[in-house]
Scaffold this motif. Structure first.
Motif, PDB file in Angstrom:
ATOM      1  N   UNK A  24      12.604  14.260 -73.716  1.00 42.23           N
ATOM      2  CA  UNK A  24      12.935  15.682 -73.829  1.00 42.23           C
ATOM      3  C   UNK A  24      13.293  16.324 -72.507  1.00 42.23           C
ATOM      4  N   UNK A  25      12.715  15.849 -71.408  1.00 40.15           N
ATOM      5  CA  UNK A  25      12.985  16.430 -70.092  1.00 40.15           C
ATOM      6  C   UNK A  25      12.423  15.510 -69.026  1.00 40.15           C
ATOM      7  N   UNK A  26      13.197  15.321 -67.965  1.00 38.16           N
ATOM      8  CA  UNK A  26      12.732  14.575 -66.796  1.00 38.16           C
ATOM      9  C   UNK A  26      12.676  15.558 -65.642  1.00 38.16           C
ATOM     10  N   UNK A  27      11.497  15.695 -65.021  1.00 38.10           N
ATOM     11  CA  UNK A  27      11.338  16.522 -63.826  1.00 38.10           C
ATOM     12  C   UNK A  27      11.213  15.576 -62.650  1.00 38.10           C
ATOM     13  N   UNK A  33      20.614   8.770 -56.940  1.00 41.16           N
ATOM     14  CA  UNK A  33      20.897   7.779 -57.960  1.00 41.16           C
ATOM     15  C   UNK A  33      20.049   7.892 -59.212  1.00 41.16           C
ATOM     16  N   UNK A  34      19.028   8.727 -59.182  1.00 44.04           N
ATOM     17  CA  UNK A  34      18.134   8.842 -60.338  1.00 44.04           C
ATOM     18  C   UNK A  34      18.866   9.388 -61.567  1.00 44.04           C
ATOM     19  N   UNK A  35      19.713  10.353 -61.363  1.00 45.98           N
ATOM     20  CA  UNK A  35      20.436  10.961 -62.484  1.00 45.98           C
ATOM     21  C   UNK A  35      21.276   9.911 -63.216  1.00 45.98           C
ATOM     22  N   UNK A  50      13.377  19.278 -58.695  1.00 49.21           N
ATOM     23  CA  UNK A  50      12.280  20.108 -58.201  1.00 49.21           C
ATOM     24  C   UNK A  50      12.799  21.223 -57.291  1.00 49.21           C
ATOM     25  N   UNK A  51      12.617  22.459 -57.720  1.00 52.08           N
ATOM     26  CA  UNK A  51      13.076  23.597 -56.929  1.00 52.08           C
ATOM     27  C   UNK A  51      12.247  23.764 -55.659  1.00 52.08           C
ATOM     28  N   UNK A  52      10.985  23.374 -55.704  1.00 55.31           N
ATOM     29  CA  UNK A  52      10.141  23.505 -54.520  1.00 55.31           C
ATOM     30  C   UNK A  52      10.644  22.600 -53.399  1.00 55.31           C
ATOM     31  N   UNK A  53      11.048  21.380 -53.733  1.00 59.12           N
ATOM     32  CA  UNK A  53      11.613  20.482 -52.730  1.00 59.12           C
ATOM     33  C   UNK A  53      12.882  21.091 -52.130  1.00 59.12           C
ATOM     34  N   UNK A  54      13.733  21.647 -52.993  1.00 58.45           N
ATOM     35  CA  UNK A  54      14.969  22.255 -52.517  1.00 58.45           C
ATOM     36  C   UNK A  54      14.674  23.435 -51.594  1.00 58.45           C
ATOM     37  N   UNK A 118      23.396  22.044 -60.158  1.00 56.98           N
ATOM     38  CA  UNK A 118      23.095  22.644 -61.465  1.00 56.98           C
ATOM     39  C   UNK A 118      21.833  22.042 -62.072  1.00 56.98           C
ATOM     40  N   UNK A 119      21.458  20.842 -61.638  1.00 57.08           N
ATOM     41  CA  UNK A 119      20.236  20.202 -62.153  1.00 57.08           C
ATOM     42  C   UNK A 119      18.978  20.943 -61.700  1.00 57.08           C
ATOM     43  N   UNK A 120      19.109  21.881 -60.774  1.00 58.07           N
ATOM     44  CA  UNK A 120      17.962  22.689 -60.357  1.00 58.07           C
ATOM     45  C   UNK A 120      17.727  23.871 -61.304  1.00 58.07           C
ATOM     46  N   UNK A 121      18.626  24.074 -62.258  1.00 59.45           N
ATOM     47  CA  UNK A 121      18.522  25.224 -63.161  1.00 59.45           C
ATOM     48  C   UNK A 121      18.301  24.823 -64.616  1.00 59.45           C
TER      49      UNK A 121
END
Length: 193
Positions: A24-27, A33-35, A50-54, A118-121
């Motif tokens: 359902x979701x990968x955080x 390369x993970x994506x 992860x928005x915190x890492x960003x 966009x993967x951060x949103x």
């Protein structure tokens, strides 16, 4: 010892072989390369970076005097709990932030148009009440830190089963997991009919 997309690919393949058909979701953090690995093994599985890492990464790119203002700008871009705040609006605000800070810091310019950001949103596609739980990997990393701490204290373990029992006990003792998740079952992205 080290994290890699290849290692994650092996783990995801093993999960698939054990019967997992859909995720359902990968955080995840920003592992390169993970994506691609996720989309190969579980096509269509949404990825939340992860928005915190960003945020930490971006704050380390600016002068100390600019950190407070940038932190506030980032808080506005990565809002949670607001039903009217959409991925599209967030992406527009992200581009505006990158344009604003790109005037003084070149590293921001390229980020504004990079679709990988966009993967951060992704978290904004989910129920507003759970967004703050899924837009960062900090809680997972904290649990990993606890796992390392308790295993290091013991030195050696008699068997794999004893390690699993210790990990389970460590996870179950976490008070933060007692926090109720309000009506999470209503999120049709995570729990389809």
């Amino acid at each position: 010892p080290t994290e890699s997309a290849l290692g994650w690919g092996e783990m995801l393949t093993e999960l698939q072989e054990r019967g997992v058909r859909k995720i359902g979701l990968v955080c995840a953090d920003g592992l390169k390369g993970l994506e691609d690995v996720i989309s190969t093994i579980f096509p269509g599985a949404p990825l939340q970076r992860c928005t915190t890492h960003l945020k930490r990464n971006l704050l380390s790119c600016v002068r100390n005097g600019d950190k407070g203002e940038l932190a506030e700008d980032l808080r506005q871009v990565f809002r949670t709990g607001d039903r009217s705040y959409t991925v599209e609006r967030a992406w527009e605000q992200w581009q505006a932030l990158c344009e604003k800070w790109g005037q003084d810091y070149r590293s921001f310019r390229r980020r504004g148009e990079d679709p990988a950001y966009k993967a951060y949103f992704t978290y904004l596609n989910y129920e507003a009440r759970i967004q703050s739980m899924i837009y960062t990997t900090n809680w997972i990393e904290r649990l990993q830190k606890d796992f390392r701490r308790v295993t290091r204290m013991r030195g050696a373990m008699p068997s794999e089963e004893s390690v699993l029992l210790l990990m389970g006990k460590t996870a179950m003792d976490k008070k933060s997991y007692l926090r109720p998740v309000p009506r999470i079952d209503l999120d049709r992205d995570l729990f389809p009919e």
